[in-house]
Design an enzyme around this catalytic site. Structure first.
Site, PDB file in Angstrom:
ATOM      1  N   TYR A  61       0.854  -1.189   0.000  1.00  0.00           N
ATOM      2  CA  TYR A  61       0.000   0.000   0.000  1.00  0.00           C
ATOM      3  C   TYR A  61       0.888   1.235   0.000  1.00  0.00           C
ATOM      4  CZ  TYR A  61      -4.915  -1.102   0.216  1.00  0.00           C
ATOM      5  OH  TYR A  61      -6.181  -1.465  -0.125  1.00  0.00           O
ATOM      6  N   GLU A  63      -0.633   4.650  -0.407  1.00  0.00           N
ATOM      7  CA  GLU A  63      -1.548   5.792  -0.567  1.00  0.00           C
ATOM      8  C   GLU A  63      -0.814   7.096  -0.298  1.00  0.00           C
ATOM      9  OE1 GLU A  63      -4.481   3.985   1.897  1.00  0.00           O
ATOM     10  OE2 GLU A  63      -6.076   4.434   0.464  1.00  0.00           O
ATOM     11  N   ASP A 212      -7.559  14.619 -24.257  1.00  0.00           N
ATOM     12  CA  ASP A 212      -7.473  13.195 -23.912  1.00  0.00           C
ATOM     13  C   ASP A 212      -6.770  12.513 -25.083  1.00  0.00           C
ATOM     14  OD1 ASP A 212      -7.848  10.489 -23.656  1.00  0.00           O
ATOM     15  OD2 ASP A 212      -9.959  10.607 -23.070  1.00  0.00           O
ATOM     16  N   THR A 238      -4.289   7.163 -21.652  1.00  0.00           N
ATOM     17  CA  THR A 238      -4.020   5.814 -21.171  1.00  0.00           C
ATOM     18  C   THR A 238      -2.552   5.550 -21.486  1.00  0.00           C
ATOM     19  OG1 THR A 238      -4.686   4.911 -23.303  1.00  0.00           O
ATOM     20  CG2 THR A 238      -6.329   4.889 -21.556  1.00  0.00           C
ATOM     21  N   LYS A 241      -2.012   2.006 -25.107  1.00  0.00           N
ATOM     22  CA  LYS A 241      -2.386   1.934 -26.533  1.00  0.00           C
ATOM     23  C   LYS A 241      -1.124   2.157 -27.378  1.00  0.00           C
ATOM     24  CE  LYS A 241      -7.210   3.130 -25.688  1.00  0.00           C
ATOM     25  NZ  LYS A 241      -7.517   3.909 -24.478  1.00  0.00           N
ATOM     26  N   ARG A 247      -1.565  -1.476 -18.852  1.00  0.00           N
ATOM     27  CA  ARG A 247      -2.930  -0.934 -18.825  1.00  0.00           C
ATOM     28  C   ARG A 247      -3.027   0.105 -17.693  1.00  0.00           C
ATOM     29  NH1 ARG A 247      -7.211  -2.323 -21.483  1.00  0.00           N
ATOM     30  NH2 ARG A 247      -5.827  -3.581 -22.754  1.00  0.00           N
TER      31      ARG A 247
HETATM   32  N1  DSN Z   1     -12.033   1.133 -25.309  1.00  0.00           N
HETATM   33  C1  DSN Z   1     -11.048   2.025 -25.871  1.00  0.00           C
HETATM   34  C2  DSN Z   1     -10.970   1.921 -27.347  1.00  0.00           C
HETATM   35  O1  DSN Z   1     -11.047   0.813 -27.837  1.00  0.00           O
HETATM   36  O2  DSN Z   1     -10.780   2.909 -28.021  1.00  0.00           O
HETATM   37  C3  DSN Z   1     -11.258   3.423 -25.436  1.00  0.00           C
HETATM   38  O3  DSN Z   1     -11.225   3.467 -24.052  1.00  0.00           O
END
Ligand code: DSN
Length: 429
Positions: A61, A63, A212, A238, A241, A247
């Site tokens: 932990y 925090e 974003d 994120t 990607k 993730r």
């Molecule tokens: N689910 C994602 C996508 O496939 O673009 C976006 O969060």
């Protein structure tokens, strides 16, 4: 089984305690190894990123933030998190970074909580035009607690080159509604985003600008897509990607006061203990993205997406907006066959070992369950090493499967050829 020896050893270790789960992990590794991943939001992480996640850091932990924790024993966690923060700032040219969001949606939630009060309005692109669930969908926190107003995408099938963000219309919507926050950055938008233009709109209506960049983060980090800095007040993303990390999510800003508010809204506002094993893997991924090889990877992602779009275009498929500037494209299946749905295409291509997702196209007359399009992306196959010649072969396979309307024999034949290509280009990790 995965090609990576450490991943194989991991599965064998799990098998000793839990053969059922080990079998399922091995089966999934086999699926990934032997199919072509064209889902635009997915990728294959490196062995180092993969194995940073499976470490003792999960036991702890932590925090709070580096140097100000609510638990003892955080001395190494402080250094790991600070390294992740410093690397994120270097990578994106940000002054402040919060590496704790468990996901992109939670990054967005924290950014919105830091800038909006319940009931405040914000502007965004609606999901069906390429936006995201957390950009104001009625059934999501963003549409439940705040008031979204949507700026439009320009629809024009006769002039696909115009199927883009309509910045003039966005200015009009924002001047009329005076939102406190404008969100840009999308899940299914194949063109360059003009962040400077969005900042002009934000300044004109007195809003903050939030970008974003979840989909294009890797391209931004590599300089293949213009950066949202210095235009955006807040940048969320994120990390899994095009950025090819674990993730998770990330929030950045150049403003100290906003940074303080974001840190508070993320913890304790939205989340409890950070996932320190994931934060270590983020640090590893950011380190990888700072290397020259990553620039080359991101450049090849775009080259491959363009090659796939061209390969499909010459076989009679309309690519919305007339092509792509980034890692993804939306394919209008109706130009091949009026009855063909995205749902059919996703299923048939999946049978043939080509994994993708159905996706609405601009002004899609079909509901999201069926759609008239598929979204295809090049990040994962580029990681495996596929290049332009292979992308044309992939386009030919897609056309073969869809022209045969998913005929079992045709799918089986393509599946075998896909397997052959996958064997030549093993996935890392
Ligand atoms: N689910 C994602 C996508 O496939 O673009 C976006 O969060």
């Amino acid at each position: 089984m995965p090609a990576d020896a450490a991943s194989q050893a991991n599965i064998e270790l799990i098998r000793k305690s839990d053969p059922a789960i080990a079998d399922l992990i091995a089966a999934e590794a086999g699926r990934q190894e032997t199919t072509l991943e064209l889902i635009a939001s997915e990728n294959h992480v490196s062995s180092a990123v993969m194995h940073a996640m499976g470490t003792c850091l999960t036991n702890k932990y932590a925090e709070g933030y580096p140097g100000a924790r609510y638990y003892g024993g955080c001395e190494f966690h402080d250094r790991i998190e600070q390294t992740a923060i410093d690397r994120a700032c270097r990578l994106f040219g940000a002054k402040f970074a919060n590496v704790q969001p468990h996901s992109g949606a939670q990054a967005n939630m924290a950014a919105m909580m830091a800038t909006l009060n319940p009931g405040d309005s914000f502007a965004s692109l609606v999901l069906k035009d390429g936006g995201h669930l957390s950009h104001g969908m009625k059934i999501n926190f963003s549409g439940i607690f705040y008031k979204p107003v949507h700026y439009p995408l320009h629809y024009d099938k006769a002039h696909p080159e115009l199927e883009r963000i309509d910045y003039d219309a966005a200015m009009k919507v924002c001047m009329e509604h005076r939102p406190k926050l404008i969100m840009c950055g999308y899940s299914a938008y194949p063109r360059i985003i003009d962040f400077k233009r969005f900042r002009e709109i934000a300044d004109a209506c007195g809003a903050l600008l939030m970008a974003d960049i979840a989909h294009i983060a890797g391209l931004v980090a590599a300089g293949v897509h213009p950066s949202p800095f210095p235009h955006a007040h807040i940048v969320t993303t994120t990390t899994h990607k095009t950025l090819r990390g674990p993730r998770g999510g990330l929030i950045m800003t150049g403003d100290e006061d906003l940074a303080r508010k974001i840190n508070k809204s993320l913890f304790p506002g939205v989340q409890g203990g950070p996932l320190m094993h994931i934060i270590a893997a983020k640090a590893v991924a950011f380190g990888e993205a700072l290397r020259p090889e990553f620039k080359d990877y991101a450049r090849r992602v775009v080259v491959n997406a363009r090659a796939l779009a061209a390969g499909l275009g010459k076989r009679g498929y309309r690519i919305t907006s007339g092509g792509t500037d980034n890692h993804l494209m939306l394919v209008d299946l109706r130009t091949k066959s009026e009855e063909l749905t995205g749902q059919d295409a996703e299923t048939w291509l999946g049978t043939a070992g080509i994994v993708c997702n159905k996706n609405g196209i601009p002004d899609d007359p079909r509901p999201p369950k069926f759609t008239s399009g598929v979204r295809l992306g090049s990040p994962a196959v580029t990681t495996r090493g596929l290049g332009e010649p292979e992308m044309d072969v992939v386009a030919a396979w897609i056309d073969k499967v869809l022209t045969a309307r998913g005929d079992a024999g045709v799918c089986e034949g393509v599946r075998r050829e896909v397997g052959g290509m996958c064997a030549k280009f093993p996935m890392p990790g």
